[in-house]
Write a protein that holds these residues in place. Structure first.
Motif, PDB file in Angstrom:
ATOM      1  N   VAL A   3       0.814  -1.207   0.000  1.00  0.00           N
ATOM      2  CA  VAL A   3       0.000   0.000   0.000  1.00  0.00           C
ATOM      3  C   VAL A   3       0.852   1.264   0.000  1.00  0.00           C
ATOM      4  O   VAL A   3       0.359   2.344  -0.303  1.00  0.00           O
ATOM      5  CB  VAL A   3      -0.954   0.008   1.214  1.00  0.00           C
ATOM      6  N   ALA A   4       2.130   1.155   0.331  1.00  0.00           N
ATOM      7  CA  ALA A   4       2.972   2.324   0.547  1.00  0.00           C
ATOM      8  C   ALA A   4       3.737   2.718  -0.711  1.00  0.00           C
ATOM      9  O   ALA A   4       4.431   1.894  -1.312  1.00  0.00           O
ATOM     10  CB  ALA A   4       3.948   2.063   1.685  1.00  0.00           C
ATOM     11  N   ALA A   5       3.628   3.978  -1.095  1.00  0.00           N
ATOM     12  CA  ALA A   5       4.415   4.542  -2.193  1.00  0.00           C
ATOM     13  C   ALA A   5       5.481   5.426  -1.557  1.00  0.00           C
ATOM     14  O   ALA A   5       5.207   6.557  -1.154  1.00  0.00           O
ATOM     15  CB  ALA A   5       3.524   5.340  -3.139  1.00  0.00           C
ATOM     16  N   TYR A   6       6.676   4.900  -1.453  1.00  0.00           N
ATOM     17  CA  TYR A   6       7.700   5.569  -0.657  1.00  0.00           C
ATOM     18  C   TYR A   6       8.672   6.357  -1.532  1.00  0.00           C
ATOM     19  O   TYR A   6       8.909   6.043  -2.687  1.00  0.00           O
ATOM     20  CB  TYR A   6       8.453   4.551   0.208  1.00  0.00           C
ATOM     21  N   ARG A   7       9.238   7.390  -0.932  1.00  0.00           N
ATOM     22  CA  ARG A   7      10.218   8.229  -1.619  1.00  0.00           C
ATOM     23  C   ARG A   7      11.603   7.610  -1.460  1.00  0.00           C
ATOM     24  O   ARG A   7      11.971   7.154  -0.374  1.00  0.00           O
ATOM     25  CB  ARG A   7      10.197   9.641  -1.045  1.00  0.00           C
ATOM     26  N   CYS A   8      12.356   7.604  -2.563  1.00  0.00           N
ATOM     27  CA  CYS A   8      13.701   7.046  -2.521  1.00  0.00           C
ATOM     28  C   CYS A   8      14.585   7.818  -3.487  1.00  0.00           C
ATOM     29  O   CYS A   8      14.139   8.771  -4.122  1.00  0.00           O
ATOM     30  CB  CYS A   8      13.700   5.559  -2.863  1.00  0.00           C
ATOM     31  N   ARG A   9      15.836   7.393  -3.641  1.00  0.00           N
ATOM     32  CA  ARG A   9      16.799   8.141  -4.448  1.00  0.00           C
ATOM     33  C   ARG A   9      16.406   8.216  -5.934  1.00  0.00           C
ATOM     34  O   ARG A   9      16.828   9.120  -6.638  1.00  0.00           O
ATOM     35  CB  ARG A   9      18.190   7.517  -4.306  1.00  0.00           C
ATOM     36  N   SER A  10      15.600   7.252  -6.381  1.00  0.00           N
ATOM     37  CA  SER A  10      15.218   7.246  -7.792  1.00  0.00           C
ATOM     38  C   SER A  10      13.814   7.803  -8.020  1.00  0.00           C
ATOM     39  O   SER A  10      13.251   7.654  -9.099  1.00  0.00           O
ATOM     40  CB  SER A  10      15.313   5.828  -8.362  1.00  0.00           C
ATOM     41  N   GLY A  11      13.247   8.447  -7.002  1.00  0.00           N
ATOM     42  CA  GLY A  11      11.913   9.023  -7.157  1.00  0.00           C
ATOM     43  C   GLY A  11      10.943   8.482  -6.136  1.00  0.00           C
ATOM     44  O   GLY A  11      11.194   8.542  -4.931  1.00  0.00           O
ATOM     45  N   ARG A  12       9.831   7.940  -6.596  1.00  0.00           N
ATOM     46  CA  ARG A  12       8.835   7.346  -5.697  1.00  0.00           C
ATOM     47  C   ARG A  12       8.439   5.989  -6.249  1.00  0.00           C
ATOM     48  O   ARG A  12       8.180   5.847  -7.441  1.00  0.00           O
ATOM     49  CB  ARG A  12       7.606   8.258  -5.567  1.00  0.00           C
ATOM     50  N   LEU A  13       8.388   5.004  -5.370  1.00  0.00           N
ATOM     51  CA  LEU A  13       8.086   3.639  -5.782  1.00  0.00           C
ATOM     52  C   LEU A  13       7.003   3.044  -4.897  1.00  0.00           C
ATOM     53  O   LEU A  13       6.923   3.332  -3.697  1.00  0.00           O
ATOM     54  CB  LEU A  13       9.338   2.747  -5.678  1.00  0.00           C
ATOM     55  N   ARG A  14       6.182   2.230  -5.515  1.00  0.00           N
ATOM     56  CA  ARG A  14       5.288   1.341  -4.750  1.00  0.00           C
ATOM     57  C   ARG A  14       5.577  -0.063  -5.271  1.00  0.00           C
ATOM     58  O   ARG A  14       5.268  -0.392  -6.410  1.00  0.00           O
ATOM     59  CB  ARG A  14       3.815   1.695  -4.939  1.00  0.00           C
ATOM     60  N   ILE A  15       6.193  -0.875  -4.437  1.00  0.00           N
ATOM     61  CA  ILE A  15       6.670  -2.190  -4.851  1.00  0.00           C
ATOM     62  C   ILE A  15       5.747  -3.269  -4.285  1.00  0.00           C
ATOM     63  O   ILE A  15       5.446  -3.268  -3.090  1.00  0.00           O
ATOM     64  CB  ILE A  15       8.124  -2.424  -4.379  1.00  0.00           C
ATOM     65  N   GLU A  16       5.338  -4.188  -5.152  1.00  0.00           N
ATOM     66  CA  GLU A  16       4.391  -5.231  -4.745  1.00  0.00           C
ATOM     67  C   GLU A  16       5.061  -6.576  -4.518  1.00  0.00           C
ATOM     68  O   GLU A  16       4.394  -7.605  -4.476  1.00  0.00           O
ATOM     69  CB  GLU A  16       3.293  -5.364  -5.820  1.00  0.00           C
ATOM     70  N   HIS A  17       6.391  -6.578  -4.347  1.00  0.00           N
ATOM     71  CA  HIS A  17       7.112  -7.825  -4.136  1.00  0.00           C
ATOM     72  C   HIS A  17       6.959  -8.308  -2.697  1.00  0.00           C
ATOM     73  O   HIS A  17       6.835  -7.515  -1.759  1.00  0.00           O
ATOM     74  CB  HIS A  17       8.600  -7.647  -4.435  1.00  0.00           C
ATOM     75  N   TRP A  18       7.039  -9.620  -2.536  1.00  0.00           N
ATOM     76  CA  TRP A  18       6.968 -10.242  -1.207  1.00  0.00           C
ATOM     77  C   TRP A  18       8.063  -9.704  -0.296  1.00  0.00           C
ATOM     78  O   TRP A  18       7.829  -9.445   0.890  1.00  0.00           O
ATOM     79  CB  TRP A  18       7.093 -11.759  -1.373  1.00  0.00           C
ATOM     80  N   THR A  19       9.266  -9.532  -0.848  1.00  0.00           N
ATOM     81  CA  THR A  19      10.377  -9.090  -0.013  1.00  0.00           C
ATOM     82  C   THR A  19      10.160  -7.670   0.510  1.00  0.00           C
ATOM     83  O   THR A  19      10.599  -7.326   1.610  1.00  0.00           O
ATOM     84  CB  THR A  19      11.694  -9.153  -0.797  1.00  0.00           C
ATOM     85  N   ASN A  20       9.479  -6.835  -0.264  1.00  0.00           N
ATOM     86  CA  ASN A  20       9.183  -5.486   0.203  1.00  0.00           C
ATOM     87  C   ASN A  20       8.225  -5.516   1.387  1.00  0.00           C
ATOM     88  O   ASN A  20       8.411  -4.788   2.374  1.00  0.00           O
ATOM     89  CB  ASN A  20       8.584  -4.666  -0.938  1.00  0.00           C
ATOM     90  N   ALA A  21       7.204  -6.358   1.308  1.00  0.00           N
ATOM     91  CA  ALA A  21       6.258  -6.486   2.423  1.00  0.00           C
ATOM     92  C   ALA A  21       6.923  -7.066   3.659  1.00  0.00           C
ATOM     93  O   ALA A  21       6.529  -6.771   4.785  1.00  0.00           O
ATOM     94  CB  ALA A  21       5.072  -7.352   1.998  1.00  0.00           C
ATOM     95  N   ARG A  22       7.942  -7.866   3.450  1.00  0.00           N
ATOM     96  CA  ARG A  22       8.671  -8.443   4.587  1.00  0.00           C
ATOM     97  C   ARG A  22       9.599  -7.427   5.238  1.00  0.00           C
ATOM     98  O   ARG A  22       9.718  -7.378   6.474  1.00  0.00           O
ATOM     99  CB  ARG A  22       9.485  -9.645   4.110  1.00  0.00           C
ATOM    100  N   ASP A  23      10.281  -6.610   4.437  1.00  0.00           N
ATOM    101  CA  ASP A  23      11.372  -5.779   4.945  1.00  0.00           C
ATOM    102  C   ASP A  23      10.966  -4.363   5.344  1.00  0.00           C
ATOM    103  O   ASP A  23      11.519  -3.796   6.288  1.00  0.00           O
ATOM    104  CB  ASP A  23      12.483  -5.686   3.892  1.00  0.00           C
TER     105      ASP A  23
END
Length: 393
Positions: free
Chosen positions: A275-295
């Motif tokens: 659900v989270a669209a986070y700000r990072c060095r390359s702009g803004r990302l919302r990642i739907e990978h399992w590892t993102n939900a874990r970490d």
């Protein structure tokens, strides 16, 4: 006593609760979730559950002892319907309200449906355990299966349906499935997995209608063709579950907008997972990978606790991981790490593009990612090298 609510009981929600306890939070902890089932892992749904190797009982993210150790209140079967960010009070679907001191939004995402399509028997999406069990029931009978969408979920469903003996057609809007995610060269390679297993690919078209009386019988395409279908699986992506935040003032745009520390626009409210669209060095990302939900929940929990303790969350490490995703299709494992672009060059390192291999993506001479098919050892080495390089950028 301080109260923190975690809204969502999927992987991100459970890991958020665990992170809070690991980071020393000993106050009241409440988990709010729509599903009545105990938290479970989603990746096996398109594989083990559809193939009849699991009924879901073995997919639990935690056992009874682990849940007990959390010392949390579980409000299952009732979702949150609103959030007052000033008082940090949650409104629940069953009419209750829950005053809190801090909130972690981990409501995930839901499967998208075909817009305007009629409601017919035999038409499925795949996101929850109940979705998988209903689809498995339809796949237990002979029939023609049409999968709409050639992404990872669509490909995994096609693989499982083919393994069960069905005639399978995959319909993809792009000229090549996974083109935007993997680039032309890699997408063509993975297309062969479908055709090598007698799965028909219909590309460059969209679905305009589903035909049937009570049960689906045909899929109409944008070029005028019709495909016979006894089962249709719609795999056209997911939408973040943010509607319940309307009127809260929390900034949302294809997800809950957060900063590098997972903080939302409301103090004391953070977000993590799909659900989270986070700000990072390359702009803004919302990642739907399992590892993102874990970490991601660890960063969110730390930032929230720092806020509640009167500390500066910006002194903490930011969330900017090296993305990693895997997919199991037709008996092979596909692994991807990094952020390759559709125009990046694919360079073979070992094996053969006709079989198992490991390769890297290059952009302006720099490695932007890695792709491997059934080459776990070589991929592990590449992943470590990319992770080390990523950390020093």
């Amino acid at each position: 006593m301080t109260t923190i609510a975690v809204v969502g009981t999927g992987l991100a929600g459970v890991r958020s609760a665990e992170a809070l306890r690991t980071e020393g939070y000993d106050g009241r902890l409440v988990l709010v979730g729509e599903e009545t089932a105990a938290p479970y892992d989603r990746p096996p749904l398109s594989k083990h559950v559809l193939l009849g190797k699991s009924d879901g009982q073995d997919l639990a993210l935690t056992d009874e002892a682990q849940r007990a150790a959390l010392e949390a209140e579980w409000l299952s079967g009732t979702g949150a319907t609103a959030l007052d960010p000033v008082s940090r009070t949650l409104s629940l679907a069953d009419g209750r309200t829950l005053p809190t001191d801090g909130v972690i939004i981990a409501t995930g995402a839901r499967a998208r449906n075909l817009p305007g399509a009629p409601v017919l028997q035999g038409v499925h999406t795949l996101r929850t355990l109940n979705d998988a069990l209903r689809l498995r029931e339809d796949l237990s009978r002979p029939g023609r299966v049409v999968v709409v969408g050639g992404g990872f979920i669509g490909a995994e469903v096609a693989s499982s349906a083919r393994a069960l003996g069905h005639e399978v057609t995959v319909v993809e809007y792009e000229r090549t499935p996974l083109l935007r995610q993997l680039g032309q060269a890699a997408a063509k390679i993975l297309c062969r997995l479908h055709t090598d297993h007698a799965v028909r690919l219909v590309t460059g078209v969209s679905v305009t209608d589903l035909i049937g009386a009570e049960k689906v019988s045909q899929v109409t395409l944008s070029d005028g063709r019709s495909l016979p279908a006894d089962v249709v699986v719609v795999g056209v992506g997911v939408a973040p579950n943010t509607e319940w935040l309307m009127g809260s003032g929390i900034s949302c745009d294809n997800g809950v907008l957060t900063d590098e520390w997972c903080r939302t626009s409301a103090p004391g409210v953070v977000a993590a997972g799909d659900v989270a669209a986070y700000r990072c060095r390359s702009g803004r990302l919302r990642i739907e990978h399992w590892t993102n939900a874990r970490d991601m929940p660890l960063t969110a929990a730390r930032a929230l606790l720092a806020t509640l303790r009167g500390q500066d969350p910006t002194a903490l490490p930011v969330y900017d991981p090296l993305p990693y995703v895997w997919s199991d299709q037709y008996g092979v494992r596909i692994q991807i790490v990094g952020r390759p672009g559709a125009d990046d060059e694919l360079e073979l390192l070992s094996g053969s593009f006709e079989d198992r291999f490991a390769a890297v993506y290059r952009r302006n001479g720099e490695i932007s990612g890695a792709l491997a098919v059934d080459s776990p050892r070589e991929f592990g080495r590449l992943k470590r090298e990319l992770r080390d390089a990523w950390a020093t950028r």
